[in-house]
Write a protein that holds these residues in place. Sequence first.
Motif, PDB file in Angstrom:
ATOM      1  N   LEU A  50     -22.309 -13.024  -3.668  1.00 18.57           N
ATOM      2  CA  LEU A  50     -22.588 -11.591  -3.537  1.00 18.57           C
ATOM      3  C   LEU A  50     -21.708 -10.962  -2.467  1.00 18.57           C
ATOM      4  N   GLU A  51     -21.573 -11.642  -1.333  1.00 19.97           N
ATOM      5  CA  GLU A  51     -20.729 -11.088  -0.269  1.00 19.97           C
ATOM      6  C   GLU A  51     -19.261 -11.104  -0.675  1.00 19.97           C
ATOM      7  N   TYR A  52     -18.845 -12.120  -1.411  1.00 17.42           N
ATOM      8  CA  TYR A  52     -17.465 -12.164  -1.896  1.00 17.42           C
ATOM      9  C   TYR A  52     -17.189 -10.984  -2.821  1.00 17.42           C
ATOM     10  N   ILE A  53     -18.098 -10.751  -3.742  1.00 15.23           N
ATOM     11  CA  ILE A  53     -17.945  -9.627  -4.676  1.00 15.23           C
ATOM     12  C   ILE A  53     -17.835  -8.317  -3.911  1.00 15.23           C
ATOM     13  N   ASP A  54     -18.663  -8.161  -2.880  1.00 12.87           N
ATOM     14  CA  ASP A  54     -18.666  -6.908  -2.129  1.00 12.87           C
ATOM     15  C   ASP A  54     -17.363  -6.694  -1.368  1.00 12.87           C
ATOM     16  N   GLN A  55     -16.750  -7.782  -0.920  1.00 18.34           N
ATOM     17  CA  GLN A  55     -15.496  -7.652  -0.181  1.00 18.34           C
ATOM     18  C   GLN A  55     -14.279  -7.574  -1.101  1.00 18.34           C
ATOM     19  N   ALA A  56     -14.369  -8.251  -2.256  1.00 16.51           N
ATOM     20  CA  ALA A  56     -13.226  -8.253  -3.172  1.00 16.51           C
ATOM     21  C   ALA A  56     -13.105  -6.934  -3.933  1.00 16.51           C
ATOM     22  N   TRP A  57     -14.240  -6.298  -4.212  1.00 11.60           N
ATOM     23  CA  TRP A  57     -14.268  -5.021  -4.923  1.00 11.60           C
ATOM     24  C   TRP A  57     -15.130  -4.066  -4.098  1.00 11.60           C
ATOM     25  N   THR A  58     -14.492  -3.121  -3.447  1.00 13.66           N
ATOM     26  CA  THR A  58     -15.180  -2.322  -2.425  1.00 13.66           C
ATOM     27  C   THR A  58     -15.981  -1.144  -2.978  1.00 13.66           C
ATOM     28  N   GLN A  59     -15.836  -0.824  -4.286  1.00 12.98           N
ATOM     29  CA  GLN A  59     -16.608   0.281  -4.841  1.00 12.98           C
ATOM     30  C   GLN A  59     -18.102  -0.081  -4.878  1.00 12.98           C
ATOM     31  N   ASN A  60     -18.942   0.938  -4.744  1.00  8.42           N
ATOM     32  CA  ASN A  60     -20.399   0.741  -4.778  1.00  8.42           C
ATOM     33  C   ASN A  60     -20.831  -0.408  -3.858  1.00  8.42           C
ATOM     34  N   GLU A  73     -27.694  -3.295  10.497  1.00 11.19           N
ATOM     35  CA  GLU A  73     -28.268  -3.189   9.161  1.00 11.19           C
ATOM     36  C   GLU A  73     -27.751  -4.297   8.248  1.00 11.19           C
ATOM     37  N   LYS A  74     -26.499  -4.651   8.429  1.00 11.10           N
ATOM     38  CA  LYS A  74     -25.927  -5.758   7.649  1.00 11.10           C
ATOM     39  C   LYS A  74     -26.653  -7.061   7.975  1.00 11.10           C
ATOM     40  N   ALA A  75     -26.912  -7.301   9.259  1.00 13.80           N
ATOM     41  CA  ALA A  75     -27.623  -8.511   9.669  1.00 13.80           C
ATOM     42  C   ALA A  75     -29.039  -8.529   9.114  1.00 13.80           C
ATOM     43  N   ARG A  76     -29.690  -7.373   9.098  1.00 14.98           N
ATOM     44  CA  ARG A  76     -31.055  -7.286   8.567  1.00 14.98           C
ATOM     45  C   ARG A  76     -31.082  -7.631   7.079  1.00 14.98           C
ATOM     46  N   GLN A  77     -30.129  -7.093   6.343  1.00  6.67           N
ATOM     47  CA  GLN A  77     -30.055  -7.397   4.914  1.00  6.67           C
ATOM     48  C   GLN A  77     -29.841  -8.895   4.679  1.00  6.67           C
ATOM     49  N   ARG A  78     -28.958  -9.482   5.472  1.00  6.04           N
ATOM     50  CA  ARG A  78     -28.700 -10.912   5.333  1.00  6.04           C
ATOM     51  C   ARG A  78     -29.932 -11.744   5.674  1.00  6.04           C
ATOM     52  N   PHE A  79     -30.666 -11.321   6.700  1.00  7.19           N
ATOM     53  CA  PHE A  79     -31.877 -12.048   7.084  1.00  7.19           C
ATOM     54  C   PHE A  79     -32.883 -12.077   5.947  1.00  7.19           C
ATOM     55  N   TRP A  80     -33.165 -10.902   5.354  1.00  5.20           N
ATOM     56  CA  TRP A  80     -34.174 -10.845   4.309  1.00  5.20           C
ATOM     57  C   TRP A  80     -33.701 -11.509   3.022  1.00  5.20           C
ATOM     58  N   HIS A 108     -12.855 -16.439  -9.904  1.00  6.32           N
ATOM     59  CA  HIS A 108     -12.032 -15.237  -9.815  1.00  6.32           C
ATOM     60  C   HIS A 108     -10.568 -15.643  -9.781  1.00  6.32           C
ATOM     61  N   ASN A 109      -9.846 -15.316 -10.858  1.00  8.31           N
ATOM     62  CA  ASN A 109      -8.431 -15.695 -10.975  1.00  8.31           C
ATOM     63  C   ASN A 109      -8.217 -17.182 -10.715  1.00  8.31           C
ATOM     64  N   GLY A 110      -9.130 -17.991 -11.260  1.00 10.17           N
ATOM     65  CA  GLY A 110      -9.018 -19.447 -11.153  1.00 10.17           C
ATOM     66  C   GLY A 110      -9.624 -20.047  -9.905  1.00 10.17           C
ATOM     67  N   ASN A 111     -10.112 -19.222  -8.988  1.00 13.95           N
ATOM     68  CA  ASN A 111     -10.677 -19.711  -7.726  1.00 13.95           C
ATOM     69  C   ASN A 111     -12.201 -19.677  -7.784  1.00 13.95           C
ATOM     70  N   PRO A 112     -12.886 -20.826  -7.664  1.00  9.98           N
ATOM     71  CA  PRO A 112     -14.346 -20.852  -7.755  1.00  9.98           C
ATOM     72  C   PRO A 112     -15.019 -20.510  -6.426  1.00  9.98           C
ATOM     73  N   ILE A 113     -16.117 -19.780  -6.521  1.00 15.46           N
ATOM     74  CA  ILE A 113     -16.960 -19.459  -5.361  1.00 15.46           C
ATOM     75  C   ILE A 113     -18.378 -19.850  -5.731  1.00 15.46           C
ATOM     76  N   SER A 114     -19.030 -20.630  -4.865  1.00 16.14           N
ATOM     77  CA  SER A 114     -20.367 -21.143  -5.142  1.00 16.14           C
ATOM     78  C   SER A 114     -21.399 -20.567  -4.180  1.00 16.14           C
ATOM     79  N   GLU A 115     -22.676 -20.723  -4.540  1.00 14.06           N
ATOM     80  CA  GLU A 115     -23.840 -20.270  -3.789  1.00 14.06           C
ATOM     81  C   GLU A 115     -23.990 -18.758  -3.911  1.00 14.06           C
ATOM     82  N   SER A 116     -25.120 -18.336  -4.434  1.00 12.16           N
ATOM     83  CA  SER A 116     -25.275 -16.947  -4.882  1.00 12.16           C
ATOM     84  C   SER A 116     -25.118 -15.917  -3.765  1.00 12.16           C
TER      85      SER A 116
END
Length: 239
Positions: A71-81, A90-97, A59-67
Amino acid sequence: MAEEVKLLKTWSSPFGLRIVWALKLKGLEYETMDEDLSNKSALLLHSNPVYKRIPVLIHNGNPISESLVILEYIDQAWTQNPILPQHPLEKARQRFWAKFNDDMVRLFLLLYNILYTLQFNKSIFCSQLIPSMWSVFSGEGKGGEEALLENLRLVEEELKGKRFFGGDKIGLADLAFGWLANLMGVFEEVTGLKIMERFPLLSSWIQEFSDIPIIKDNCPSHDKLVVKYQALYDKFHAK
């Protein structure tokens, strides 16, 4: 100035596929670069010098690794949907599964690597579900199918009363478990086992998830995946 978003992946990796789905759900424009893992690009090695594996989001030249991190980076960088709920529990439950799921899906990443390197390191199988799935696929061991079924029952239990893992809309755990919709049918076709018919809630989730246009329109060819894993299955069962 337009944002630059690149995704390094392979055509069949379930780890890369979940990032594609997340980017599509967010409505983002991005460039895809499919890697040849037998001849990794300089960009991949530079972008992920620690693990040297896909997926990598740049993203703009900055690499992010590990899927899951991506996913969490995408969710924080772009807040729509949003992919993750706001409520901490509920957030912890999603992360656990999502984490539980990754103990399953890494089998298929290993099989992908075997296809190209013909190397097999059994020490990689450190979770509960991975050994059971491997023994079913390879024919090693007697209790593999039973262990696999027991772990899938845990997933079935989590889906009681839910359309998706997060409730009425897909979220982090659904994207992580998306490999079941993409690969379990391939696994059954190649091995001849009928596993999912024993799990009606999980089967219903697979159908609901697969019918979402963004998911359906961005999956690898089923037939192409069958060819790939059939060749691998035949290799391990050759006498």
